[in-house]
Motif scaffolding. Structure first.
Motif, mmCIF file in Angstrom:
data_model
loop_
_atom_site.group_PDB
_atom_site.id
_atom_site.type_symbol
_atom_site.label_atom_id
_atom_site.label_comp_id
_atom_site.label_asym_id
_atom_site.label_seq_id
_atom_site.Cartn_x
_atom_site.Cartn_y
_atom_site.Cartn_z
ATOM 1 N N UNK A 98 0.822 -1.208 0.000
ATOM 2 C CA UNK A 98 0.000 0.000 0.000
ATOM 3 C C UNK A 98 0.858 1.261 0.000
ATOM 4 N N UNK A 99 1.255 1.729 -1.169
ATOM 5 C CA UNK A 99 1.989 3.004 -1.240
ATOM 6 C C UNK A 99 1.188 4.174 -0.667
ATOM 7 N N UNK A 100 -0.126 4.131 -0.807
ATOM 8 C CA UNK A 100 -0.951 5.216 -0.256
ATOM 9 C C UNK A 100 -0.858 5.250 1.265
ATOM 10 N N UNK A 101 -0.930 4.082 1.904
ATOM 11 C CA UNK A 101 -0.811 4.040 3.360
ATOM 12 C C UNK A 101 0.576 4.479 3.790
ATOM 13 N N UNK A 102 1.588 4.082 3.042
ATOM 14 C CA UNK A 102 2.960 4.502 3.332
ATOM 15 C C UNK A 102 3.066 6.028 3.333
ATOM 16 N N UNK A 103 2.492 6.662 2.335
ATOM 17 C CA UNK A 103 2.543 8.128 2.241
ATOM 18 C C UNK A 103 1.703 8.783 3.333
ATOM 19 N N UNK A 104 0.552 8.197 3.638
ATOM 20 C CA UNK A 104 -0.309 8.764 4.672
ATOM 21 C C UNK A 104 0.363 8.726 6.036
ATOM 22 N N UNK A 105 1.065 7.640 6.333
ATOM 23 C CA UNK A 105 1.796 7.547 7.598
ATOM 24 C C UNK A 105 2.985 8.493 7.617
ATOM 25 N N UNK A 106 3.618 8.666 6.473
ATOM 26 C CA UNK A 106 4.780 9.554 6.400
ATOM 27 C C UNK A 106 4.411 10.996 6.727
ATOM 28 N N UNK A 107 3.247 11.448 6.281
ATOM 29 C CA UNK A 107 2.842 12.840 6.521
ATOM 30 C C UNK A 107 2.296 13.047 7.928
ATOM 31 N N UNK A 108 2.048 11.972 8.636
ATOM 32 C CA UNK A 108 1.456 12.069 9.962
ATOM 33 C C UNK A 108 2.532 12.427 10.980
ATOM 34 N N UNK A 109 2.387 13.536 11.694
ATOM 35 C CA UNK A 109 3.418 13.922 12.659
ATOM 36 C C UNK A 109 3.370 13.053 13.906
#
Length: 229
Positions: A98-109
């Motif tokens: 899930x690249x989308x989940x990877x990116x969503x977690x990355x932006x989460x502080x």
């Protein structure tokens, strides 16, 4: 009268605590069907009983002890690690990367932690398959919890103490509504990943009508992408 603890805005969360199964990946992957089958097989082999009888024992343990493993340990002194190794030796390919989940977690502080009633090995296999392992500081599994499953409040206290988490600055994300009740009582912000399973719903888990739930996510990734940062 005890007043409810105030919840902080999501933008101020400093620690994110994620359940694993049916939370970080969709329930439609149906990995638990594999685990469920292997739990029954383990019991049948351990006690030398027919599979159907083992299944009945398995479900009773789950109802009475919170997890089958807890029932096996309390009632029969079964060693936990061979059980965990066996039941989590499953095929994780139904979970799509899930690249989308990877990116969503990355932006989460803030820090990210996994808190699961499963094993660390199981969590590592799933997060590697999803492509998100790099985001998590630690996995707090059933071994780390002293084999005491959610929603018993004791391992929640162990988790926050061991990892220096301020509950009032933490957010817990979980698909089983009753498992959010102890987190909410500690002051955490809570997110229920909606499930139609009876045992996962807030009105079926023995914790009232869901007043311990602060946010509801119909789709985890959509919800994470909308979190203000």
């Amino acid at each position: 009268m005890t007043l409810p603890l105030p919840r902080i805005p999501l933008s101020q969360v400093q620690a994110w605590i994620f359940d694993l199964d049916n939370t970080l990946y969709p329930a439609s992957c149906n990995l638990f069907a594999q685990v469920d089958r292997r739990i029954g097989e383990f019991i049948a082999r351990h006690f030398g009983i027919p599979y159907d009888e083992a299944r009945a024992m398995q479900k009773r343990f789950f109802r009475e002890h919170g997890t089958t493993l807890r029932g096996l340990m309390v009632e029969h002194d079964v060693e936990p690690e061979p059980f965990l190794d066996y039941v989590h030796a499953i095929d994780v390919t139904p979970v799509e990367p899930s690249p989308r989940l990877d990116k969503a977690l990355e932006r989460l502080p803030g820090r990210k932690v996994i808190y699961t009633n499963g094993s660390v090995t199981h969590a590592d296999n799933i997060t590697a398959r999803l492509g998100i392992a790099r985001h998590f500081d630690t996995v707090f599994g059933i071994t780390e919890a002293g084999y005491i499953p959610k929603p018993d409040p004791r391992p929640y206290a162990t988790l926050v103490e061991r990892h220096g988490i301020d509950p009032k600055r933490a957010c817990m994300v979980e698909d089983i509504a009753r498992n959010l009740a102890p987190a909410h009582a500690m002051g955490m912000t809570t997110v229920w990943v909606r499930s139609e399973a009876d045992w996962a719903r807030p009105d079926m888990g023995g914790v009232g009508a869901g007043t311990h739930i602060d946010h509801v996510a119909d789709d985890l990734i959509d919800w994470l992408e909308a979190v203000p940062v």
